[in-house]
Scaffold this motif. Structure first.
Motif, mmCIF file in Angstrom:
data_model
loop_
_atom_site.group_PDB
_atom_site.id
_atom_site.type_symbol
_atom_site.label_atom_id
_atom_site.label_comp_id
_atom_site.label_asym_id
_atom_site.label_seq_id
_atom_site.Cartn_x
_atom_site.Cartn_y
_atom_site.Cartn_z
ATOM 1 N N ASP A 90 1.005 -1.232 -0.181
ATOM 2 C CA ASP A 90 -0.611 0.113 -0.302
ATOM 3 C C ASP A 90 1.299 1.299 -0.462
ATOM 4 O OD1 ASP A 90 -2.352 -1.595 0.493
ATOM 5 O OD2 ASP A 90 -2.301 -1.319 2.173
ATOM 6 N N MET A 91 1.863 1.473 1.016
ATOM 7 C CA MET A 91 3.194 2.457 0.923
ATOM 8 C C MET A 91 3.710 2.173 -0.985
ATOM 9 S SD MET A 91 4.297 2.267 4.180
ATOM 10 C CE MET A 91 5.977 3.520 4.334
ATOM 11 N N LEU A 92 4.240 1.585 -1.397
ATOM 12 C CA LEU A 92 4.308 1.957 -2.752
ATOM 13 C C LEU A 92 3.336 2.466 -3.767
ATOM 14 C CD1 LEU A 92 6.662 1.091 -4.581
ATOM 15 C CD2 LEU A 92 5.847 -1.138 -4.588
ATOM 16 N N LEU A 93 2.101 1.899 -3.318
ATOM 17 C CA LEU A 93 1.217 2.086 -4.598
ATOM 18 C C LEU A 93 0.671 3.286 -3.884
ATOM 19 C CD1 LEU A 93 -1.515 -1.185 -4.276
ATOM 20 C CD2 LEU A 93 -0.069 0.010 -6.232
ATOM 21 N N GLN A 94 1.065 3.629 -2.815
ATOM 22 C CA GLN A 94 0.406 5.413 -2.774
ATOM 23 C C GLN A 94 1.860 5.938 -3.202
ATOM 24 O OE1 GLN A 94 -0.299 6.662 1.834
ATOM 25 N NE2 GLN A 94 -0.289 8.250 1.502
ATOM 26 N N ASN A 95 3.016 6.254 -2.778
ATOM 27 C CA ASN A 95 4.395 6.579 -3.354
ATOM 28 C C ASN A 95 3.949 6.805 -5.012
ATOM 29 O OD1 ASN A 95 5.390 7.342 -1.257
ATOM 30 N ND2 ASN A 95 6.494 5.239 -1.307
ATOM 31 N N MET A 96 3.536 6.058 -5.964
ATOM 32 C CA MET A 96 2.819 5.721 -7.449
ATOM 33 C C MET A 96 2.303 6.511 -7.218
ATOM 34 S SD MET A 96 3.666 1.894 -7.871
ATOM 35 C CE MET A 96 3.183 1.741 -9.670
ATOM 36 N N PHE A 97 1.018 6.553 -6.670
ATOM 37 C CA PHE A 97 0.364 7.636 -6.757
ATOM 38 C C PHE A 97 0.629 9.237 -6.260
ATOM 39 C CE2 PHE A 97 -4.309 9.758 -4.698
ATOM 40 C CZ PHE A 97 -4.733 9.713 -6.041
ATOM 41 N N LEU A 98 1.425 9.576 -6.008
ATOM 42 C CA LEU A 98 1.288 10.331 -5.350
ATOM 43 C C LEU A 98 2.543 11.354 -6.360
ATOM 44 C CD1 LEU A 98 1.891 10.482 -1.657
ATOM 45 C CD2 LEU A 98 0.796 11.485 -3.103
ATOM 46 N N ILE A 99 3.284 10.565 -6.831
ATOM 47 C CA ILE A 99 4.574 10.531 -7.645
ATOM 48 C C ILE A 99 3.987 10.810 -9.356
ATOM 49 C CG2 ILE A 99 5.990 10.012 -9.791
ATOM 50 C CD1 ILE A 99 6.851 8.287 -7.292
ATOM 51 N N GLY A 100 2.863 9.992 -9.544
ATOM 52 C CA GLY A 100 1.523 10.763 -10.481
ATOM 53 C C GLY A 100 1.164 12.323 -10.926
ATOM 54 N N GLN A 101 0.985 12.553 -9.485
ATOM 55 C CA GLN A 101 0.156 13.651 -9.477
ATOM 56 C C GLN A 101 1.376 14.941 -9.306
ATOM 57 O OE1 GLN A 101 -1.444 13.555 -5.852
ATOM 58 N NE2 GLN A 101 -3.518 12.731 -6.035
ATOM 59 N N GLY A 102 3.423 14.790 -9.564
ATOM 60 C CA GLY A 102 4.158 15.274 -9.859
ATOM 61 C C GLY A 102 4.791 15.804 -7.875
ATOM 62 N N ALA A 103 4.138 15.064 -7.396
ATOM 63 C CA ALA A 103 4.923 15.545 -6.038
ATOM 64 C C ALA A 103 6.000 14.616 -5.514
ATOM 65 C CB ALA A 103 4.014 14.225 -4.670
ATOM 66 N N GLN A 104 6.784 15.806 -4.990
ATOM 67 C CA GLN A 104 8.609 14.705 -4.770
ATOM 68 C C GLN A 104 8.294 13.769 -2.945
ATOM 69 O OE1 GLN A 104 11.000 15.920 -6.282
ATOM 70 N NE2 GLN A 104 9.538 17.309 -7.294
ATOM 71 N N VAL A 105 8.145 12.398 -4.242
ATOM 72 C CA VAL A 105 8.194 11.300 -2.840
ATOM 73 C C VAL A 105 9.953 10.909 -2.526
ATOM 74 C CG1 VAL A 105 7.140 9.553 -2.482
ATOM 75 C CG2 VAL A 105 5.842 11.574 -3.643
ATOM 76 N N LYS A 106 10.170 10.472 -1.846
ATOM 77 C CA LYS A 106 11.668 9.981 -1.524
ATOM 78 C C LYS A 106 11.142 8.453 -1.652
ATOM 79 C CE LYS A 106 15.457 10.194 1.871
ATOM 80 N NZ LYS A 106 16.161 10.581 2.552
ATOM 81 N N LEU A 107 11.936 7.780 -2.511
ATOM 82 C CA LEU A 107 11.264 6.489 -1.719
ATOM 83 C C LEU A 107 12.111 5.687 -1.427
ATOM 84 C CD1 LEU A 107 10.813 5.467 -6.066
ATOM 85 C CD2 LEU A 107 8.944 5.258 -4.199
ATOM 86 N N ASN A 108 11.508 4.491 -0.880
ATOM 87 C CA ASN A 108 12.804 3.687 0.345
ATOM 88 C C ASN A 108 13.564 2.260 -0.918
ATOM 89 O OD1 ASN A 108 11.141 1.616 0.235
ATOM 90 N ND2 ASN A 108 10.540 1.744 2.528
ATOM 91 N N LYS A 109 14.242 2.495 -0.020
ATOM 92 C CA LYS A 109 15.449 0.628 -1.025
ATOM 93 C C LYS A 109 14.459 0.161 -1.213
ATOM 94 C CE LYS A 109 19.509 -1.797 -0.442
ATOM 95 N NZ LYS A 109 20.850 -2.532 0.339
ATOM 96 N N ARG A 110 13.962 -1.030 -0.981
ATOM 97 C CA ARG A 110 12.643 -1.644 -1.426
ATOM 98 C C ARG A 110 12.169 -0.825 -2.849
ATOM 99 N NH1 ARG A 110 12.611 -6.211 1.199
ATOM 100 N NH2 ARG A 110 13.494 -6.175 3.023
ATOM 101 N N GLN A 111 11.479 -0.254 -2.392
ATOM 102 C CA GLN A 111 10.757 0.412 -3.069
ATOM 103 C C GLN A 111 11.193 0.757 -5.039
ATOM 104 O OE1 GLN A 111 8.880 3.649 -1.302
ATOM 105 N NE2 GLN A 111 7.568 2.674 -0.206
ATOM 106 N N LYS A 112 12.599 1.431 -4.401
ATOM 107 C CA LYS A 112 13.911 1.779 -5.922
ATOM 108 C C LYS A 112 13.396 0.491 -6.542
ATOM 109 C CE LYS A 112 15.553 5.268 -3.811
ATOM 110 N NZ LYS A 112 16.243 5.977 -3.280
#
Length: 348
Positions: A90-112
Motif C-alpha cells: 500500500d505504501m508503494l502504491l501511495q507513493n506511485m499515486f503521489l508521483i503521478g500527481q507530480g509530488a516529490q516522493v522519497k522512495l525507500n530502497k525496497r521500493q526502488k
C-alpha cells in the motif's frame, strides 16, 4: 489454494481484487494507454506473490483465521504480520499515486528495487494513464490501485461474480436492479481489511448511504460482499437485514414455505447463552428468543446479529432464489407497514 508463505496469501488478495481490464472510452487518454498501466499494476501484484521477500524483511509460515472471530484463534501476531506485508504494498502504491500527481516522493530502497524490476526508472516520463488516473477530478488511491478507469462501470460486480459464482450472482444482481436496488462500491470498510467491497441496497428503506458489511447498523435490504484476506475463506457475502430479525420473525406466519424454510435454516436457535439479558440485574427479564412453529415443530429463534447466520462464501442458483424470496418478503413487509401508517395518518 496453497501458499508457500503468509505473504503470498496477502498478495493473492490484490490479484483477486484486480478486475478484468475495462477502459474508459471517453477518457482523455487512450484505451491502449490505460491497458499499459493496467499491465503494470498486474505485474506489481504478481511480483508481490512471486517474490514477497522484495517487500518485507522476513517471510512467515502460511496461516489464516479459521473463523470470523479472530480473538478465538489466539494468534494476535498473525494480524500484525499480515498488515506488515499489505502496508508495504500500500505504501508503494501511495507513493506511485503521489508521483503521478507530480509530488516529490522519497522512495525507500525496497521500493526502488521493486520499481526497477517493473522497468520504472524515470519518473519524468510516466505513462499518460498513470498521470491521468492520479490527477483526474476526485481521483483516489483505491481507483488507482485497482485500475477502476471508468467511474460508471460496475467493476465490483465483475470481481465478486467471478469470486462467488457468476451465473447465480448475476441472477440475484439482475433481480435487485430490476427492483430498484442501487449498487455501492465502498472502500476500506470499518472493521475489515477489505479495500474494495460491494453492497446492493434498496433505497426505499432509508436515505442514508450504507456503510458496507452485513452485520451491524443495517438500514436497507440487500446484500454486501467483501474480501478479507486474513480469513481462511476470504470471500464472503451476506444478506442485509434491516434493524435485526425481530420484525420478520413476528411476521413469520405470513411468509411462504420457502421463506420459512430459509429462516429456520439460517437463524440461530436459542442456546441459553443469556447475552440478551446480561445487563438485567433483576433476573426477571425474559430471554429475547422468539417462538415460531413450522411443519408442526416449535423453534425458539434468536433475533440478534443475523449477519452471522445469513452469510456465505459462494452462491448457486438455489441460494439466489432463496435470497430473492427473502428480500421480497422483507420489502413487502416494509411497504405494508408504511401503507398502514399512511392510512392511519390520513384517517386522522
Amino acid at each position: 489454494m496453497n501458499f508457500e508463505n503468509l505473504e503470498q496469501r496477502i498478495a493473492q488478495a490484490y490479484i483477486d481484487l484486480l478486475p478484468p481490464f475495462v477502459p474508459d472510452d471517453n477518457a482523455s487518454v487512450s484505451a491502449a494507454e490505460q491497458e499499459q498501466f493496467y499491465i503494470l499494476i498486474k505485474k506489481l501484484y504478481q511480483l508481490a506473490f512471486d517474490e514477497p521477500s522484495l517487500f518485507v524483511a522476513s517471510l512467515h509460515e502460511d496461516d489464516a483465521y479459521p473463523g470470523y472471530i479472530k480473538s478465538s484463534y489466539g494468534k494476535p501476531e498473525l494480524q500484525v504480520n499480515m498488515r506488515k506485508f499489505s502496508n508495504s504494498i500500500d505504501m508503494l502504491l501511495q507513493n506511485m499515486f503521489l508521483i503521478g500527481q507530480g509530488a516529490q516522493v522519497k522512495l525507500n530502497k525496497r521500493q526502488k528495487i521493486i520499481l526497477t524490476k517493473l522497468d520504472i526508472n524515470d519518473f519524468t516520463n510516466l505513462s499518460a494513464a498513470w498521470i491521468w488516473l492520479s490527477t483526474r477530478p476526485d481521483s483516489n488511491l483505491t481507483e488507482f490501485s485497482f485500475c477502476l478507469f471508468n467511474k460508471k462501470y460496475p467493476y465490483t460486480s465483475d470481481i465478486y461474480a467471478y469470486l462467488l459464482g457468476e451465473a447465480a450472482f448475476h441472477k440475484l444482481e439482475n433481480w435487485m436492479i430490476g427492483q430498484g436496488y442501487k449498487r455501492f462500491d465502498i472502500y476500506n470498510i470499518t472493521a475489515s481489511d477489505c479495500k474494495l467491497s460491494l453492497t446492493y441496497a434498496n433505497p426505499m428503506w432509508s436515505k442514508d448511504q450504507p456503510n458496507g458489511g452485513f452485520e451491524y447498523k443495517i438500514r436497507h435490504t440487500g446484500i454486501s460482499a467483501r474480501y478479507d484476506s486474513c480469513f481462511k475463506n476470504p470471500v464472503v457475502f451476506g444478506l442485509c437485514i434491516p434493524n435485526g430479525l425481530k420484525t420478520y420473525l413476528e411476521a413469520f406466519d405470513s411468509a411462504n414455505t420457502n421463506v420459512k424454510n430459509f429462516i429456520i435454516e439460517h437463524t440461530k436457535k436459542c442456546d441459553g447463552c443469556r447475552y440478551c439479558v446480561q445487563t438485567d440485574k433483576t433476573g426477571t427479564r425474559p430471554l429475547a428468543q422468539m417462538k415460531v412453529v413450522h411443519n408442526g415443530e416449535e423453534y425458539h429463534l434468536c433475533p440478534y446479529f443475523p449477519g452471522y447466520g445469513y452469510r456465505w462464501h459462494n452462491i448457486n442458483d438455489e441460494l439466489a432464489e432463496q435470497l430473492i424470496e427473502m428480500l421480497a418478503f422483507m420489502d413487502k413487509l416494509y411497504k405494508h407497514s408504511n401503507n398502514r401508517h399512511e392510512n392511519v395518518i390520513g384517517n386522522d
